[in-house]
Design a protein around this motif. Sequence first.
Motif, mmCIF file in Angstrom:
data_model
loop_
_atom_site.group_PDB
_atom_site.id
_atom_site.type_symbol
_atom_site.label_atom_id
_atom_site.label_comp_id
_atom_site.label_asym_id
_atom_site.label_seq_id
_atom_site.Cartn_x
_atom_site.Cartn_y
_atom_site.Cartn_z
ATOM 1 N N LEU A 69 0.851 -1.194 0.000
ATOM 2 C CA LEU A 69 0.000 0.000 0.000
ATOM 3 C C LEU A 69 0.880 1.235 0.000
ATOM 4 O O LEU A 69 1.794 1.339 0.835
ATOM 5 N N PRO A 70 0.651 2.184 -0.889
ATOM 6 C CA PRO A 70 1.447 3.416 -0.877
ATOM 7 C C PRO A 70 1.205 4.194 0.422
ATOM 8 O O PRO A 70 0.065 4.557 0.723
ATOM 9 N N GLN A 71 2.267 4.405 1.181
ATOM 10 C CA GLN A 71 2.161 5.086 2.471
ATOM 11 C C GLN A 71 3.062 6.311 2.496
ATOM 12 O O GLN A 71 4.116 6.339 1.853
ATOM 13 N N PHE A 72 2.619 7.290 3.286
ATOM 14 C CA PHE A 72 3.330 8.556 3.363
ATOM 15 C C PHE A 72 3.285 9.080 4.795
ATOM 16 O O PHE A 72 2.463 8.643 5.606
ATOM 17 N N THR A 73 4.148 10.022 5.069
ATOM 18 C CA THR A 73 4.039 10.811 6.289
ATOM 19 C C THR A 73 4.116 12.289 5.905
ATOM 20 O O THR A 73 4.685 12.655 4.876
ATOM 21 N N THR A 74 3.518 13.103 6.731
ATOM 22 C CA THR A 74 3.603 14.549 6.572
ATOM 23 C C THR A 74 3.427 15.177 7.948
ATOM 24 O O THR A 74 2.876 14.555 8.856
ATOM 25 N N THR A 75 3.905 16.398 8.087
ATOM 26 C CA THR A 75 3.797 17.087 9.371
ATOM 27 C C THR A 75 2.759 18.195 9.268
ATOM 28 O O THR A 75 2.840 19.061 8.392
ATOM 29 N N ILE A 76 1.768 18.133 10.148
ATOM 30 C CA ILE A 76 0.702 19.134 10.185
ATOM 31 C C ILE A 76 0.612 19.665 11.608
ATOM 32 O O ILE A 76 0.456 18.887 12.557
ATOM 33 N N ASP A 77 0.727 20.962 11.766
ATOM 34 C CA ASP A 77 0.681 21.596 13.095
ATOM 35 C C ASP A 77 1.667 20.942 14.060
ATOM 36 O O ASP A 77 1.378 20.732 15.242
ATOM 37 N N GLY A 78 2.828 20.578 13.534
ATOM 38 C CA GLY A 78 3.880 20.010 14.362
ATOM 39 C C GLY A 78 3.718 18.533 14.678
ATOM 40 O O GLY A 78 4.528 17.971 15.421
ATOM 41 N N ILE A 79 2.702 17.875 14.128
ATOM 42 C CA ILE A 79 2.441 16.462 14.405
ATOM 43 C C ILE A 79 2.697 15.638 13.142
ATOM 44 O O ILE A 79 2.178 15.953 12.072
ATOM 45 N N TYR A 107 -5.164 -0.584 9.573
ATOM 46 C CA TYR A 107 -5.282 -1.933 9.013
ATOM 47 C C TYR A 107 -6.745 -2.357 8.873
ATOM 48 O O TYR A 107 -7.056 -3.248 8.073
ATOM 49 N N ARG A 108 -7.645 -1.725 9.600
ATOM 50 C CA ARG A 108 -9.087 -2.017 9.470
ATOM 51 C C ARG A 108 -9.522 -1.993 8.012
ATOM 52 O O ARG A 108 -10.406 -2.751 7.594
ATOM 53 N N PHE A 109 -8.896 -1.140 7.208
ATOM 54 C CA PHE A 109 -9.379 -0.892 5.853
ATOM 55 C C PHE A 109 -8.539 -1.555 4.764
ATOM 56 O O PHE A 109 -8.737 -1.268 3.586
ATOM 57 N N TYR A 110 -7.620 -2.451 5.138
ATOM 58 C CA TYR A 110 -6.710 -2.960 4.110
ATOM 59 C C TYR A 110 -7.437 -3.750 3.023
ATOM 60 O O TYR A 110 -7.022 -3.745 1.857
ATOM 61 N N LYS A 111 -8.527 -4.423 3.360
ATOM 62 C CA LYS A 111 -9.272 -5.201 2.364
ATOM 63 C C LYS A 111 -10.085 -4.320 1.426
ATOM 64 O O LYS A 111 -10.306 -4.665 0.257
ATOM 65 N N VAL A 112 -10.580 -3.197 1.937
ATOM 66 C CA VAL A 112 -11.526 -2.397 1.147
ATOM 67 C C VAL A 112 -10.837 -1.375 0.257
ATOM 68 O O VAL A 112 -11.468 -0.859 -0.678
ATOM 69 N N LYS A 280 -6.158 -15.555 12.365
ATOM 70 C CA LYS A 280 -5.130 -15.265 13.365
ATOM 71 C C LYS A 280 -4.148 -14.225 12.848
ATOM 72 O O LYS A 280 -3.685 -13.353 13.593
ATOM 73 N N ASP A 281 -3.803 -14.310 11.571
ATOM 74 C CA ASP A 281 -2.876 -13.328 11.001
ATOM 75 C C ASP A 281 -3.448 -11.912 11.080
ATOM 76 O O ASP A 281 -2.716 -10.960 11.377
ATOM 77 N N GLU A 282 -4.727 -11.768 10.805
ATOM 78 C CA GLU A 282 -5.349 -10.442 10.867
ATOM 79 C C GLU A 282 -5.356 -9.914 12.294
ATOM 80 O O GLU A 282 -5.019 -8.738 12.542
ATOM 81 N N LEU A 283 -5.737 -10.750 13.239
ATOM 82 C CA LEU A 283 -5.753 -10.324 14.635
ATOM 83 C C LEU A 283 -4.368 -9.912 15.097
ATOM 84 O O LEU A 283 -4.187 -8.863 15.734
ATOM 85 N N LEU A 284 -3.361 -10.713 14.757
ATOM 86 C CA LEU A 284 -2.014 -10.448 15.234
ATOM 87 C C LEU A 284 -1.370 -9.263 14.521
ATOM 88 O O LEU A 284 -0.611 -8.504 15.131
ATOM 89 N N THR A 285 -1.673 -9.071 13.245
ATOM 90 C CA THR A 285 -1.106 -7.909 12.543
ATOM 91 C C THR A 285 -1.616 -6.613 13.151
ATOM 92 O O THR A 285 -0.861 -5.653 13.343
ATOM 93 N N ASN A 286 -2.899 -6.574 13.488
ATOM 94 C CA ASN A 286 -3.433 -5.382 14.154
ATOM 95 C C ASN A 286 -2.770 -5.174 15.515
ATOM 96 O O ASN A 286 -2.382 -4.051 15.877
ATOM 97 N N ALA A 362 -16.635 -3.631 10.613
ATOM 98 C CA ALA A 362 -17.284 -4.151 9.408
ATOM 99 C C ALA A 362 -16.376 -4.142 8.186
ATOM 100 O O ALA A 362 -16.400 -5.094 7.393
ATOM 101 N N ALA A 363 -15.579 -3.118 8.002
ATOM 102 C CA ALA A 363 -14.731 -3.048 6.807
ATOM 103 C C ALA A 363 -13.720 -4.176 6.765
ATOM 104 O O ALA A 363 -13.281 -4.586 5.686
#
Length: 381
Positions: A69-79, A107-112, A280-286, A362-363
């Motif tokens: 999954l393409p992931q990024f970070t950015t800083t907003i208001d110092g966070i 990770y809740r949304f990785y399938k959708v 089990k993989d889904e539970l443990l990855t979360n 649900a997702a």
Amino acid sequence: MTQLNPFTIQVPQDVLDDLQQRLTRTRWTDEPQHADWNYGTNPQCLRELVEYWQNNYDWRKQEAALNELPQFTTTIDGINIHFVYVKGKGDNPKPLILNHGWPDSFYRFYKVIPMLTDPASYGGNPAHSFDVVVPSIPGFGFSDRVALNDDVTANLWAKLMTDVLGYDTFVAAGGDLGMGITKSLANQYPDRVQAIHLTDVGYPTGTEDWSTMSHAEQEFGQFIQQWWYAEGAYNMIQSTKPQTLGYALNDSPVGLASWIVEKFYGWSDTQGNLENSFTKDELLTNIMIYWVTQTINTSIRTYREGMLAAYSTEGGLKSAQYVDVPTGVAIFPADAPTPEDWAKRMVNVKRFTKMPKGGHFAALEVPALWVNDVSTFFYEV
């Protein structure tokens, strides 16, 4: 434009080695006979999960899958904010921000995500695609370890969508803590948020005038009151004394797994077997996302920050106020049985769906059902 930094999950090997040592040295508590789930986490289920964690679970495999999954970070208001960002296929995909809750994660949304960005590949309408943004709430996962209330987080998300990603308008969806953030987004930025979709809308607090409530709403209020007495201990401690709990959960992987897994069982449509809903993989990855980032403490402290803000902010939090923005609501049978009358009291309901199966997550649990409702609503509203 604020700078976008590509992000790859790379957990140091010494963190994984330390985890294995801690699992090996687990000091198991005594267990009541025939406990099942009646005293909390099922002892047999937890022992089986931990045995799998030690001997079969492969974090590096899961890490590689997440990094697809393409992931990024950015800083907003110092966070520093971590987020997944996937562009939709087609000529004019709708920008959509998805808000997770606790004790889940992005990770809740990785399938959708692929189902929303490339609907044609999943039997959907190719014209109903989305640019999907899935941020990690501050204090969760790979975002900064800082606990914020719904309104502050919603303000960050508005800046993420407009100032960082360049969208003038967008839609938003979420549940649990993500419900509050989504409602706050709509209330603070109604000129930017075109519509929202929720899997819960908030609950009766006992302060309502019951003479104005329908019979269905009154029954719902009684259900919620009983539910808080039977199941709400986690919320009480996380809203009042999270730091006391945080030491234990941050130090013990089995303790962390127990605290989280019990909610995945109790809030999902498991029919008595956790693996009817999640592998089990889904539970443990979360769980691993909390463990490797050491964010369980800030995640539970979010509850206290929300409680403090609710009582100290003039007029209360925006997340608790009625939403005028068009709203789709999907209620899943293993989640709180929200009646349509109550939903209309909380939000401007334009679509209300009682789902045939699924629960709080649900997702992750019933992704196709969730996607169909979300996509249909946002392209009809």
